[in-house]
Motif scaffolding. Structure first.
Motif, mmCIF file in Angstrom:
data_model
loop_
_atom_site.group_PDB
_atom_site.id
_atom_site.type_symbol
_atom_site.label_atom_id
_atom_site.label_comp_id
_atom_site.label_asym_id
_atom_site.label_seq_id
_atom_site.Cartn_x
_atom_site.Cartn_y
_atom_site.Cartn_z
ATOM 1 N N TYR A 128 9.192 29.127 13.655
ATOM 2 C CA TYR A 128 9.480 30.070 14.735
ATOM 3 C C TYR A 128 8.398 31.155 14.746
ATOM 4 C CZ TYR A 128 11.630 33.850 17.365
ATOM 5 O OH TYR A 128 11.869 34.849 18.269
ATOM 6 N N GLY A 129 7.918 31.493 15.947
ATOM 7 C CA GLY A 129 6.843 32.469 16.082
ATOM 8 C C GLY A 129 5.476 31.825 16.165
ATOM 9 N N GLN A 130 5.411 30.504 15.909
ATOM 10 C CA GLN A 130 4.181 29.745 16.050
ATOM 11 C C GLN A 130 4.329 28.752 17.199
ATOM 12 O OE1 GLN A 130 3.694 27.916 12.169
ATOM 13 N NE2 GLN A 130 2.548 29.674 11.407
ATOM 14 N N PHE A 131 3.206 28.116 17.574
ATOM 15 C CA PHE A 131 3.248 27.057 18.578
ATOM 16 C C PHE A 131 2.171 26.037 18.248
ATOM 17 C CE2 PHE A 131 -0.156 29.686 20.010
ATOM 18 C CZ PHE A 131 -0.965 28.925 20.845
ATOM 19 N N ASN A 157 10.052 45.876 19.779
ATOM 20 C CA ASN A 157 9.907 45.740 18.328
ATOM 21 C C ASN A 157 10.366 44.343 17.930
ATOM 22 O OD1 ASN A 157 9.541 46.226 15.628
ATOM 23 N ND2 ASN A 157 11.397 47.440 15.393
ATOM 24 N N TRP A 158 9.426 43.382 17.955
ATOM 25 C CA TRP A 158 9.760 41.988 17.705
ATOM 26 C C TRP A 158 9.402 41.579 16.277
ATOM 27 C CZ3 TRP A 158 6.268 37.690 17.031
ATOM 28 C CH2 TRP A 158 6.914 36.452 16.979
ATOM 29 N N SER A 159 10.228 40.760 15.683
ATOM 30 C CA SER A 159 9.910 40.162 14.385
ATOM 31 C C SER A 159 10.413 38.732 14.386
ATOM 32 C CB SER A 159 10.561 40.949 13.241
ATOM 33 O OG SER A 159 11.962 40.738 13.218
ATOM 34 N N THR A 160 9.926 37.934 13.430
ATOM 35 C CA THR A 160 10.299 36.528 13.393
ATOM 36 C C THR A 160 11.750 36.320 12.975
ATOM 37 O OG1 THR A 160 9.394 36.383 11.152
ATOM 38 C CG2 THR A 160 7.966 35.711 12.969
ATOM 39 N N SER A 161 12.446 37.385 12.643
ATOM 40 C CA SER A 161 13.870 37.249 12.315
ATOM 41 C C SER A 161 14.763 37.407 13.552
ATOM 42 C CB SER A 161 14.276 38.297 11.267
ATOM 43 O OG SER A 161 14.103 39.606 11.779
ATOM 44 N N SER A 162 14.165 37.748 14.699
ATOM 45 C CA SER A 162 14.963 38.016 15.899
ATOM 46 C C SER A 162 15.409 36.742 16.613
ATOM 47 C CB SER A 162 14.161 38.885 16.869
ATOM 48 O OG SER A 162 13.037 38.178 17.358
ATOM 49 N N ASN A 163 14.588 35.691 16.535
ATOM 50 C CA ASN A 163 14.903 34.397 17.153
ATOM 51 C C ASN A 163 15.042 34.437 18.668
ATOM 52 O OD1 ASN A 163 14.821 32.806 14.831
ATOM 53 N ND2 ASN A 163 16.930 33.304 14.299
ATOM 54 N N PRO A 165 13.323 34.184 22.641
ATOM 55 C CA PRO A 165 12.339 33.270 23.215
ATOM 56 C C PRO A 165 10.911 33.702 22.892
ATOM 57 C CG PRO A 165 14.054 33.760 24.810
ATOM 58 C CD PRO A 165 14.264 34.698 23.664
ATOM 59 N N VAL A 166 10.070 32.729 22.575
ATOM 60 C CA VAL A 166 8.673 32.982 22.197
ATOM 61 C C VAL A 166 7.749 32.543 23.326
ATOM 62 C CG1 VAL A 166 6.810 32.370 20.606
ATOM 63 C CG2 VAL A 166 9.117 32.782 19.732
ATOM 64 N N ILE A 167 6.964 33.481 23.855
ATOM 65 C CA ILE A 167 5.947 33.161 24.861
ATOM 66 C C ILE A 167 4.703 32.676 24.127
ATOM 67 C CG2 ILE A 167 4.442 34.124 26.640
ATOM 68 C CD1 ILE A 167 6.660 36.175 27.231
ATOM 69 N N GLY A 267 12.184 38.647 21.997
ATOM 70 C CA GLY A 267 10.990 37.812 21.828
ATOM 71 C C GLY A 267 9.714 38.620 21.753
ATOM 72 N N ASN A 268 8.594 37.913 21.628
ATOM 73 C CA ASN A 268 7.293 38.564 21.461
ATOM 74 C C ASN A 268 6.750 39.111 22.777
ATOM 75 O OD1 ASN A 268 7.052 35.788 22.258
ATOM 76 N ND2 ASN A 268 4.857 35.875 21.868
ATOM 77 N N PRO A 269 6.246 40.361 22.791
ATOM 78 C CA PRO A 269 5.574 40.884 23.982
ATOM 79 C C PRO A 269 4.153 40.334 24.038
ATOM 80 C CG PRO A 269 5.566 42.529 22.247
ATOM 81 C CD PRO A 269 6.339 41.360 21.712
ATOM 82 N N VAL A 270 3.713 39.953 25.229
ATOM 83 C CA VAL A 270 2.385 39.367 25.396
ATOM 84 C C VAL A 270 1.641 40.107 26.506
ATOM 85 C CG1 VAL A 270 1.097 37.292 26.030
ATOM 86 C CG2 VAL A 270 3.138 37.097 24.615
ATOM 87 N N CYS A 271 0.375 40.388 26.250
ATOM 88 C CA CYS A 271 -0.482 41.093 27.206
ATOM 89 C C CYS A 271 -1.671 40.184 27.511
ATOM 90 C CB CYS A 271 -0.941 42.406 26.584
ATOM 91 S SG CYS A 271 -1.888 43.478 27.667
ATOM 92 N N GLU A 272 -2.002 40.014 28.798
ATOM 93 C CA GLU A 272 -3.088 39.087 29.157
ATOM 94 C C GLU A 272 -3.789 39.553 30.407
ATOM 95 O OE1 GLU A 272 -5.186 36.490 27.700
ATOM 96 O OE2 GLU A 272 -3.179 35.805 27.138
#
Length: 276
Positions: A128-131, A157-163, A165-167, A267-272
């Motif tokens: 989890y947290g990887q792809f 404030n995301w961590s791999t313990s939150s489970n 959705p992962v972008i 889940g993880n915040p993503v900036c692009e």
């Protein structure tokens, strides 16, 4: 001369190959003398940490600037997730970095994990947290407070313990002049595709979706589903634990680029940056 500075000077003379990549040794320390300029040795964690006056002083691996201990006037850059620490490419010893949750500092785990092979995309057999990225498990991107979209006040404030959705992918797929989705005040639209996975199956229809947000560079937040940002009819494509979201973002005429921020609750915040 500080030991770490001496090491970097030797490397710069060509006596150490790691300098070619801007590398440096392990972050561990016993005193401030073994740390670089603008760093101090954390009194409890015993790793070199960067001092700061605001989050703008901090690297991507540690985006928060806070007191080193409660009541202290000394501020240091602090991490929030293991994924942020693993973006610190300046450390070249045979280790990987993780975020020590007790002190919010990046520390070496002392081991380099063997790359995990995978097939396809999405999570595959990755943690989890990887792809799955070109046949190898890799950490999903994580925005920090240096991204305009996520200020220090609204960075999830995301961590791999939150489970949550992962972008794992945010890409531009097109640009529409005079889009039928947009108003005359901002008639053009960037089309953006977001791919994400979750630990259980996605809802069958967009009506069951919740907690998916778009954040502007002004830190304005929009609910992607409730604010109607999904492309009509084709904007949501679930496939078990994997899903694809097609989103339109209205902009002034002849816009050239847009910086986007996305996250799911938990889940993880993503900036692009998306270019036309």
């Amino acid at each position: 001369m500080q030991l770490r500075k001496m090491t970097l000077m030797i490397a710069a003379l060509g006596l150490a190959l790691t300098a070619c990549n801007g590398g440096r040794e392990d972050l561990s320390c016993e005193s401030d003398a073994t740390c670089l300029e603008n760093e101090i040795c954390h009194p409890q964690a015993k790793v070199c940490v960067q001092t700061c006056t605001s989050g703008d002083d901090c690297p991507e691996s540690a985006g928060k600037c806070e007191a080193i201990t409660s009541g202290s006037t000394t501020q240091i850059c602090k991490c929030t997730t293991d994924q942020l620490c693993q973006r610190d490419t300046s450390v070249t010893d045979a280790s990987t970095l993780s975020c020590d949750k007790t002190f919010s500092v990046c520390k070496s785990t002392g081991t380099t994990p063997t790359p995990v092979a995978c097939t396809g995309s999405s999570q595959s057999n990755c943690a989890y947290g990887q792809f799955c990225n070109n046949g190898t498990c890799a950490a999903a991107k994580v925005a920090d407070a240096t991204c305009e979209n996520f200020s220090h006040q609204n960075l999830p404030n995301w961590s791999t313990s939150s489970n949550g959705p992962v972008i794992y992918s945010v890409t531009g797929t097109g640009y529409q002049v005079g889009s039928s989705y947009c108003k005359s005040t901002a008639p053009d639209a960037f089309l953006v595709r977001v791919r994400a996975y979750r630990t259980d199956n996605w809802p069958a229809t967009r009506a069951g979706l919740s907690g998916f947000f778009y954040v502007t560079t002004g830190a304005d937040e929009f609910d992607v589903v409730n604010d109607g940002l999904l492309v009509p009819n084709t904007g949501y494509n679930p496939n078990g634990k994997d899903a694809e979201f097609n989103i339109y973002l209205c902009r002034p005429s002849d816009s050239k680029t847009i910086q986007v921020g996305f996250y799911f609750t938990g889940g993880n915040p993503v900036c692009e940056n998306i270019n036309r």
